[in-house]
Design a protein around this motif. Structure first.
Motif, PDB file in Angstrom:
ATOM      1  N   VAL A  20      45.472  35.834  15.003  1.00 35.38           N
ATOM      2  CA  VAL A  20      44.384  34.939  14.605  1.00 35.38           C
ATOM      3  C   VAL A  20      44.880  33.510  14.745  1.00 35.38           C
ATOM      4  O   VAL A  20      45.853  33.114  14.095  1.00 35.38           O
ATOM      5  CB  VAL A  20      43.931  35.244  13.162  1.00 35.38           C
ATOM      6  CG1 VAL A  20      42.822  34.277  12.739  1.00 35.38           C
ATOM      7  CG2 VAL A  20      43.448  36.686  13.070  1.00 35.38           C
ATOM      8  N   GLY A  21      44.237  32.739  15.622  1.00 38.04           N
ATOM      9  CA  GLY A  21      44.621  31.338  15.838  1.00 38.04           C
ATOM     10  C   GLY A  21      45.116  31.114  17.254  1.00 38.04           C
ATOM     11  O   GLY A  21      46.099  31.724  17.685  1.00 38.04           O
ATOM     12  N   HIS A  64      61.344  17.858  20.096  1.00 37.24           N
ATOM     13  CA  HIS A  64      62.431  17.403  19.216  1.00 37.24           C
ATOM     14  C   HIS A  64      63.716  18.149  19.538  1.00 37.24           C
ATOM     15  O   HIS A  64      63.686  19.337  19.881  1.00 37.24           O
ATOM     16  CB  HIS A  64      62.036  17.624  17.754  1.00 37.24           C
ATOM     17  CG  HIS A  64      60.973  16.672  17.295  1.00 37.24           C
ATOM     18  ND1 HIS A  64      61.214  15.333  17.084  1.00 37.24           N
ATOM     19  CD2 HIS A  64      59.655  16.863  17.058  1.00 37.24           C
ATOM     20  CE1 HIS A  64      60.084  14.736  16.706  1.00 37.24           C
ATOM     21  NE2 HIS A  64      59.124  15.639  16.688  1.00 37.24           N
ATOM     22  N   TYR A 161      51.687  19.563  25.367  1.00 30.92           N
ATOM     23  CA  TYR A 161      51.532  20.810  24.604  1.00 30.92           C
ATOM     24  C   TYR A 161      50.192  21.518  24.834  1.00 30.92           C
ATOM     25  O   TYR A 161      50.167  22.760  24.892  1.00 30.92           O
ATOM     26  CB  TYR A 161      51.781  20.564  23.111  1.00 30.92           C
ATOM     27  CG  TYR A 161      53.240  20.328  22.785  1.00 30.92           C
ATOM     28  CD1 TYR A 161      54.217  21.226  23.193  1.00 30.92           C
ATOM     29  CD2 TYR A 161      53.647  19.212  22.061  1.00 30.92           C
ATOM     30  CE1 TYR A 161      55.558  21.023  22.898  1.00 30.92           C
ATOM     31  CE2 TYR A 161      54.987  18.993  21.757  1.00 30.92           C
ATOM     32  CZ  TYR A 161      55.936  19.902  22.177  1.00 30.92           C
ATOM     33  OH  TYR A 161      57.258  19.702  21.888  1.00 30.92           O
ATOM     34  N   VAL A 185      37.520  34.014  12.263  1.00 33.69           N
ATOM     35  CA  VAL A 185      37.699  35.175  11.373  1.00 33.69           C
ATOM     36  C   VAL A 185      37.298  34.747   9.967  1.00 33.69           C
ATOM     37  O   VAL A 185      37.815  33.772   9.429  1.00 33.69           O
ATOM     38  CB  VAL A 185      39.163  35.674  11.423  1.00 33.69           C
ATOM     39  CG1 VAL A 185      39.408  36.744  10.359  1.00 33.69           C
ATOM     40  CG2 VAL A 185      39.468  36.219  12.812  1.00 33.69           C
ATOM     41  N   TRP A 216      44.403  26.369   8.164  1.00 33.14           N
ATOM     42  CA  TRP A 216      43.643  27.361   7.388  1.00 33.14           C
ATOM     43  C   TRP A 216      44.523  28.569   7.034  1.00 33.14           C
ATOM     44  O   TRP A 216      44.014  29.611   6.604  1.00 33.14           O
ATOM     45  CB  TRP A 216      42.392  27.784   8.181  1.00 33.14           C
ATOM     46  CG  TRP A 216      41.427  26.652   8.308  1.00 33.14           C
ATOM     47  CD1 TRP A 216      40.395  26.358   7.448  1.00 33.14           C
ATOM     48  CD2 TRP A 216      41.398  25.638   9.320  1.00 33.14           C
ATOM     49  NE1 TRP A 216      39.755  25.218   7.869  1.00 33.14           N
ATOM     50  CE2 TRP A 216      40.332  24.760   9.016  1.00 33.14           C
ATOM     51  CE3 TRP A 216      42.176  25.366  10.448  1.00 33.14           C
ATOM     52  CZ2 TRP A 216      40.028  23.647   9.793  1.00 33.14           C
ATOM     53  CZ3 TRP A 216      41.870  24.253  11.230  1.00 33.14           C
ATOM     54  CH2 TRP A 216      40.807  23.409  10.896  1.00 33.14           C
ATOM     55  N   GLY A 237      47.111  11.914  10.249  1.00 34.36           N
ATOM     56  CA  GLY A 237      48.053  11.016  10.927  1.00 34.36           C
ATOM     57  C   GLY A 237      47.336  10.281  12.042  1.00 34.36           C
ATOM     58  O   GLY A 237      47.005  10.876  13.061  1.00 34.36           O
ATOM     59  N   PRO A 388      54.651  23.123  10.337  1.00 37.61           N
ATOM     60  CA  PRO A 388      54.418  21.725  10.712  1.00 37.61           C
ATOM     61  C   PRO A 388      55.423  21.325  11.788  1.00 37.61           C
ATOM     62  O   PRO A 388      56.180  22.177  12.297  1.00 37.61           O
ATOM     63  CB  PRO A 388      54.682  20.979   9.399  1.00 37.61           C
ATOM     64  CG  PRO A 388      55.711  21.818   8.700  1.00 37.61           C
ATOM     65  CD  PRO A 388      55.476  23.243   9.136  1.00 37.61           C
ATOM     66  N   ALA A 391      57.003  22.488  15.011  1.00 32.92           N
ATOM     67  CA  ALA A 391      56.613  23.850  15.420  1.00 32.92           C
ATOM     68  C   ALA A 391      56.089  23.907  16.850  1.00 32.92           C
ATOM     69  O   ALA A 391      56.129  24.964  17.478  1.00 32.92           O
ATOM     70  CB  ALA A 391      55.598  24.437  14.454  1.00 32.92           C
TER      71      ALA A 391
END
Ligand SMILES: Cc1cc2nc3c(=O)[nH]c(=O)nc-3n(C[C@H](O)[C@H](O)[C@H](O)COP(=O)(O)OP(=O)(O)OC[C@H]3O[C@@H](n4cnc5c(N)ncnc54)[C@H](O)[C@@H]3O)c2cc1C
Length: 414
Positions: A20-21, A64, A161, A185, A216, A237, A388, A391
């Protein structure tokens, strides 16, 4: 022929592994699971009509090198591995990227101990080619920057990205998986031998699921039976960009020494893969998990943040930082002033507004901003509960970590 991941396409009624995502983490996990378990049916369910709509599409775009993170932490390990793999993946797939290098500047003597600590962490984490440089060398690398001393990380870079996310989705489809967009979902029901994921296009019954839902993540974890702690608190941000005629002020990346008590890296200047120079981001608690517009409030998101005991504990500790962040968010010249500590020639007329991203930051009930990546499990499911920065950099390594967990916890055969 319709593209296999077009929005509104039917979602599978059954699959072995549902993810999911459809941000960079979910797609990397789906690709890794498809590679490790070629006989399993894999399906990604993404709520938006496009992939990478949220954090993945609204970042600084930095790969990074692994300098900042506590040695031994998941962030330290997965960022260093992930950065290497991210550059290799971009090179293989012809995705825009560059190892352009970064300077972390100490602007005055009070920042030297924190610079020492960053150097210690970077070396302990195995960051390649990291070196301490003096003021003269720093200004050879970035002639318009001003520093007392600096760390130079030539292995830090930038990558596109959103393009990485699209390439990962292609890999999943080529391995026989489905990537379904426009498929939020809305409920998770734990049945005897499966999870029933109810969504806008019907129900998908999955033997196992991995939830990678960014801002979420906590809500889906709770629906699947997890503890509500930690909660996701969205931090907006906002960025400015240098006007094209002033881009020469920044060669690659100029960062400050960050406040060690916060999991944010401070206002920085980054030349991205398009050659644009971004300045930011601010870090302001938002009252909507998609507060791309300053001032957007969603009742449920606001209540979730304002009724969480951790929020008030955090505000009690960092109210002064909050006030100065509010000022930077509201007054452009305040944000320019913060960046001008690193780049003294910068003037308010050199910049124009860019975009804003929303960080999905886990906040404990005790008011602690959780720095490290957090993974957890419920019946038949794994959850990425805090992913965060960095990632995006670490996404391919996170995917391997999650796939190993899945093999162990779900008892999957390779
Ligand atoms: C301002 C900013 C700057 C950053 N800079 C950097 C950087 O320079 N380098 C770096 O490495 N990292 C950076 N990051 C962090 C990085 O962007 C994130 O860590 C990374 O993108 C997380 O990926 P994700 O897939 O977990 O989240 P996301 O990209 O947010 O994806 C989560 C997905 O889940 C979907 N979803 C949510 N709920 C549901 C549901 N109910 N059903 C179906 N789908 C759902 C969402 O629509 C979304 O597409 C930055 C982040 C921000 C906000």
């Amino acid at each position: 022929m319709p593209s296999p991941d077009q929005p509104g396409r039917e979602a599978p009624q059954r699959c072995d592994l549902a993810i999911v995502g459809g941000g960079i983490v979910g797609l990397a996990v789906a690709r890794e699971l498809s590679k490790c378990h070629p006989r399993a049916s894999v399906c990604v369910l993404e709520r938006e009509s496009e992939l990478a709509t949220h954090q993945t599409g609204h970042s600084s775009g930095v790969v990074h090198a692994g300098i900042y993170y506590e040695p031994g932490s998941l962030k330290a390990r997965l960022c260093v591995q992930g950065a290497r793999e991210m550059f290799d993946y971009c090179a293989e797939r012809d995705i825009a990227h560059e190892r352009s290098g970064k300077l972390i500047l100490a602007s005055d003597a009070s920042e030297l101990p924190a610079l020492d600590e960053l150097e210690r962490r970077g070396r302990a984490n195995g960051v390649p080619s990291l070196r301490r440089v003096d003021a003269a060398e720093a200004s050879r690398i970035e002639p318009h920057a001003r520093a007392l001393a600096a760390l130079h990380s030539p292995s830090t870079g930038v990558a596109d990205y959103p393009a990485v996310a699209r390439a990962l989705a292609r890999d999943v489809r080529e391995a026989g998986g489905a990537v379904v967009r426009g498929c939020p979902v809305e409920n998770v029901e734990v049945a005897t031998r499966s999870l029933r994921l109810a969504h806008a296009l019907g129900t998908t019954e999955a033997t196992h699921a991995v939830f990678c839902a960014g801002a979420w993540a906590d809500r889906l974890a709770v629906l699947a039976g997890a503890d509500p702690d930690p909660r996701i608190v969205p931090f907006r941000g906002a960025y400015l960009r240098l006007r094209p005629e002033r881009r020469h002020l920044v060669g690659s990346m100029i960062y400050p020494v960050p406040d060690p008590s916060l999991p944010f890296l401070g206002i920085h200047l980054t030349r991205n893969t398009d050659g644009e120079v971004l300045i930011g981001p601010t870090a302001l608690i938002a009252l909507a998990r998609d507060a791309y517009r300053l001032g957007r409030v969603r009742r449920r998101d606001a209540l979730d943040t304002l009724t969480w005991p951790g929020t008030w504990r955090l505000v009690g500790r960092f109210w002064a930082t909050g006030v100065s962040e509010l000022h930077r968010a509201a007054v452009r010249s305040a944000l320019v002033r913060a960046a001008a500590r690193l780049l003294p020639e910068l003037e308010p007329d050199d910049v124009e507004p860019a975009f804003a991203g929303i960080r999905a930051q886990a906040l404990g009930r005790d008011g602690r901003l959780i720095d490290d990546f957090v993974f957890s499990r419920t019946e038949r499911a794994l959850h990425v509960r805090n992913a965060p920065s960095p990632a995006a950099t670490a996404s391919l390594a996170i995917a391997r970590h999650v796939a190993e967990e899945a093999r162990r916890v779900f008892g999957l055969e390779a």
